[in-house]
Motif scaffolding. Structure first.
Motif, mmCIF file in Angstrom:
data_model
loop_
_atom_site.group_PDB
_atom_site.id
_atom_site.type_symbol
_atom_site.label_atom_id
_atom_site.label_comp_id
_atom_site.label_asym_id
_atom_site.label_seq_id
_atom_site.Cartn_x
_atom_site.Cartn_y
_atom_site.Cartn_z
ATOM 1 N N LEU A 125 0.826 -1.212 0.000
ATOM 2 C CA LEU A 125 0.000 0.000 0.000
ATOM 3 C C LEU A 125 0.861 1.263 0.000
ATOM 4 C CD1 LEU A 125 -2.653 -1.228 2.569
ATOM 5 C CD2 LEU A 125 -3.096 -0.712 0.166
ATOM 6 N N ASN A 126 1.909 1.279 0.829
ATOM 7 C CA ASN A 126 2.775 2.459 0.870
ATOM 8 C C ASN A 126 3.506 2.663 -0.452
ATOM 9 O OD1 ASN A 126 2.125 3.384 3.384
ATOM 10 N ND2 ASN A 126 3.914 2.531 4.416
ATOM 11 N N CYS A 127 3.919 1.572 -1.086
ATOM 12 C CA CYS A 127 4.592 1.684 -2.379
ATOM 13 C C CYS A 127 3.647 2.254 -3.428
ATOM 14 C CB CYS A 127 5.109 0.312 -2.814
ATOM 15 S SG CYS A 127 6.056 0.341 -4.353
ATOM 16 N N GLN A 128 2.406 1.770 -3.459
ATOM 17 C CA GLN A 128 1.442 2.246 -4.452
ATOM 18 C C GLN A 128 1.052 3.706 -4.213
ATOM 19 O OE1 GLN A 128 -1.713 -0.664 -4.216
ATOM 20 N NE2 GLN A 128 -0.607 -2.158 -5.443
ATOM 21 N N ILE A 129 0.862 4.077 -2.945
ATOM 22 C CA ILE A 129 0.523 5.473 -2.638
ATOM 23 C C ILE A 129 1.688 6.388 -2.980
ATOM 24 C CG2 ILE A 129 0.034 7.074 -0.744
ATOM 25 C CD1 ILE A 129 -1.542 4.729 0.587
ATOM 26 N N SER A 130 2.901 5.991 -2.603
ATOM 27 C CA SER A 130 4.077 6.803 -2.919
ATOM 28 C C SER A 130 4.269 6.948 -4.421
ATOM 29 C CB SER A 130 5.332 6.185 -2.287
ATOM 30 O OG SER A 130 5.297 6.269 -0.883
ATOM 31 N N THR A 131 4.017 5.873 -5.144
ATOM 32 C CA THR A 131 4.143 5.916 -6.605
ATOM 33 C C THR A 131 3.217 6.970 -7.191
ATOM 34 O OG1 THR A 131 4.847 3.603 -6.816
ATOM 35 C CG2 THR A 131 3.784 4.611 -8.729
ATOM 36 N N GLN A 132 1.953 6.972 -6.779
ATOM 37 C CA GLN A 132 1.004 7.958 -7.287
ATOM 38 C C GLN A 132 1.452 9.379 -6.954
ATOM 39 O OE1 GLN A 132 -3.186 7.436 -6.773
ATOM 40 N NE2 GLN A 132 -3.121 5.229 -6.979
ATOM 41 N N ILE A 133 1.944 9.573 -5.730
ATOM 42 C CA ILE A 133 2.325 10.918 -5.303
ATOM 43 C C ILE A 133 3.588 11.386 -6.023
ATOM 44 C CG2 ILE A 133 3.166 12.260 -3.333
ATOM 45 C CD1 ILE A 133 1.173 10.682 -1.609
ATOM 46 N N PHE A 134 4.570 10.509 -6.170
ATOM 47 C CA PHE A 134 5.782 10.899 -6.899
ATOM 48 C C PHE A 134 5.463 11.268 -8.349
ATOM 49 C CE2 PHE A 134 8.625 8.429 -3.797
ATOM 50 C CZ PHE A 134 9.121 9.595 -3.233
ATOM 51 N N ILE A 193 6.454 9.130 0.306
ATOM 52 C CA ILE A 193 5.372 9.952 0.858
ATOM 53 C C ILE A 193 4.160 9.037 0.945
ATOM 54 C CG2 ILE A 193 3.942 12.004 0.617
ATOM 55 C CD1 ILE A 193 6.114 13.291 -1.009
ATOM 56 N N SER A 194 3.778 8.720 2.160
ATOM 57 C CA SER A 194 2.730 7.733 2.397
ATOM 58 C C SER A 194 2.077 8.034 3.741
ATOM 59 C CB SER A 194 3.342 6.322 2.412
ATOM 60 O OG SER A 194 4.087 6.126 3.602
ATOM 61 N N LYS A 243 -5.687 1.339 2.819
ATOM 62 C CA LYS A 243 -6.458 0.918 1.645
ATOM 63 C C LYS A 243 -7.479 1.989 1.262
ATOM 64 C CE LYS A 243 -6.182 -4.098 2.320
ATOM 65 N NZ LYS A 243 -6.935 -5.308 2.734
ATOM 66 N N GLU A 244 -8.101 2.595 2.268
ATOM 67 C CA GLU A 244 -9.076 3.656 2.009
ATOM 68 C C GLU A 244 -8.396 4.878 1.399
ATOM 69 O OE1 GLU A 244 -12.589 5.905 1.835
ATOM 70 O OE2 GLU A 244 -12.241 3.736 2.016
ATOM 71 N N VAL A 245 -7.220 5.231 1.903
ATOM 72 C CA VAL A 245 -6.476 6.359 1.336
ATOM 73 C C VAL A 245 -6.140 6.082 -0.127
ATOM 74 C CG1 VAL A 245 -4.291 7.632 1.412
ATOM 75 C CG2 VAL A 245 -5.521 7.145 3.538
ATOM 76 N N LEU A 246 -5.613 4.899 -0.402
ATOM 77 C CA LEU A 246 -5.249 4.536 -1.786
ATOM 78 C C LEU A 246 -6.473 4.567 -2.689
ATOM 79 C CD1 LEU A 246 -3.210 3.555 -3.895
ATOM 80 C CD2 LEU A 246 -3.668 1.210 -3.109
ATOM 81 N N LEU A 304 -7.407 8.207 -3.450
ATOM 82 C CA LEU A 304 -6.455 8.849 -4.351
ATOM 83 C C LEU A 304 -6.592 8.271 -5.764
ATOM 84 C CD1 LEU A 304 -3.247 9.047 -2.118
ATOM 85 C CD2 LEU A 304 -4.942 10.837 -2.573
ATOM 86 N N SER A 305 -6.827 6.965 -5.866
ATOM 87 C CA SER A 305 -6.966 6.338 -7.183
ATOM 88 C C SER A 305 -8.185 6.857 -7.927
ATOM 89 C CB SER A 305 -7.058 4.815 -7.035
ATOM 90 O OG SER A 305 -5.880 4.275 -6.456
ATOM 91 N N ASN A 306 -9.199 7.225 -7.195
ATOM 92 C CA ASN A 306 -10.426 7.727 -7.817
ATOM 93 C C ASN A 306 -10.283 9.134 -8.377
ATOM 94 O OD1 ASN A 306 -11.937 5.406 -7.370
ATOM 95 N ND2 ASN A 306 -12.670 6.092 -5.366
ATOM 96 N N ILE A 307 -9.220 9.844 -7.953
ATOM 97 C CA ILE A 307 -9.015 11.197 -8.507
ATOM 98 C C ILE A 307 -7.814 11.273 -9.432
ATOM 99 C CG2 ILE A 307 -10.081 12.321 -6.521
ATOM 100 C CD1 ILE A 307 -7.253 13.043 -5.549
ATOM 101 N N SER A 308 -7.054 10.169 -9.554
ATOM 102 C CA SER A 308 -5.840 10.189 -10.381
ATOM 103 C C SER A 308 -6.187 10.091 -11.856
ATOM 104 C CB SER A 308 -4.924 9.045 -9.977
ATOM 105 O OG SER A 308 -4.493 9.199 -8.657
#
Length: 248
Positions: free
Chosen positions: A55-64, A205-206, A238-241, A244-248
């Motif tokens: 989860l942290n890897c996926q969230i960080s990926t989106q943010i980077f 960033i997670s 999971k909720e954060v991801l 964020l995925s819904n607005i990416s």
């Protein structure tokens, strides 16, 4: 890239609280593995939850990716599989740069500032940037610009670059999280110098490095859940991801 050969051939050169770092065949690149481990209070409290690293890897990926699109240079190259990230190799500057939008945590305790005070509503007029010296044996003490110069951690010019980049990241992320119905309370950044001595945003960033509260309920959606024994962090992450995925 053959992940198994990298991981199994004794290429790990660093293991921290949240990640393992591996050498690759390219000297200018490293592979970061996001761990499931949870630590708090300078690793005095420890645990682990399956899936947290992914989860942290996926969230960080989106943010980077978002920050790169806003011309903020990072060490991110690409995500590899679930919990691995290919990154540019940098020499980490031993400063944790903390940006605070709302008073809470150590700031409130240290200075007696009212919890949940919005910092932009104070005479400061802008978010607060603080530096902490990255040294676990010293419990990462808060330091000033003069301390950075005294210890030869960063030059005066680099100090200003770190502050400017931190505030730029803050403006991008506040808007981004706001769209996900989240308030960005505060967060930690780390930076490094690449082979050209340019400063790049590094680490991650997670929810491990940010305080995120639900805009409507103020429910905590970050590692404070672990710090304060409020439940399962992976459920919140999971909720954060998802948001964020819904607005990416």
């Amino acid at each position: 890239m053959d992940l198994s050969s990298i991981i199994q051939s004794n290429n790990m050169f660093y293991e921290g609280k949240g990640k393992r770092l591996y050498k690759t065949s390219n000297d200018s690149e490293i592979l970061a593995e996001f761990k499931d481990d949870l630590t708090a209070f300078n690793a005095q409290k420890k645990s682990s939850e399956d899936g947290k690293g992914v989860l942290n890897c996926q969230i960080s990926t989106q943010i980077f990716k978002l920050l790169e699109s806003c011309n903020i240079k990072t060490h991110f190259i690409e995500s590899i599989h679930d919990k691995y990230m290919l990154c540019k190799r940098v020499d980490i500057i031993p400063i944790e740069v903390v940006v605070r939008n709302v008073a809470t945590g150590s700031l409130s305790k240290r200075l007696g500032i009212k919890e949940s005070l919005v910092i932009k509503d104070t005479p400061l007029g802008k978010s607060l940037v603080e530096f902490y010296y990255k040294d676990d044996s010293l419990n990462d003490p808060i330091i000033t610009d003069s301390h950075c110069l005294l210890m030869n951690i960063a030059s005066s010019k680099e100090i200003e670059v770190l502050k400017d980049l931190a505030l730029r990241v803050n403006e991008v992320l506040k808007e981004y999280f706001d769209k996900a119905n989240l308030k960005l309370i505060d967060f930690k950044l780390e930076f490094g110098r690449d082979s050209n001595n340019d400063i790049l945003l590094a680490d991650e960033i997670s929810p491990d490095s940010c305080r995120l509260w639900d805009k409507e309920t103020n429910e905590k959606m970050d590692k404070d859940i672990f710090r304060q024994n409020l439940g399962n962090v992976t459920t919140a992450y999971k909720e954060v991801l998802s948001r964020l995925s819904n607005i990416s």
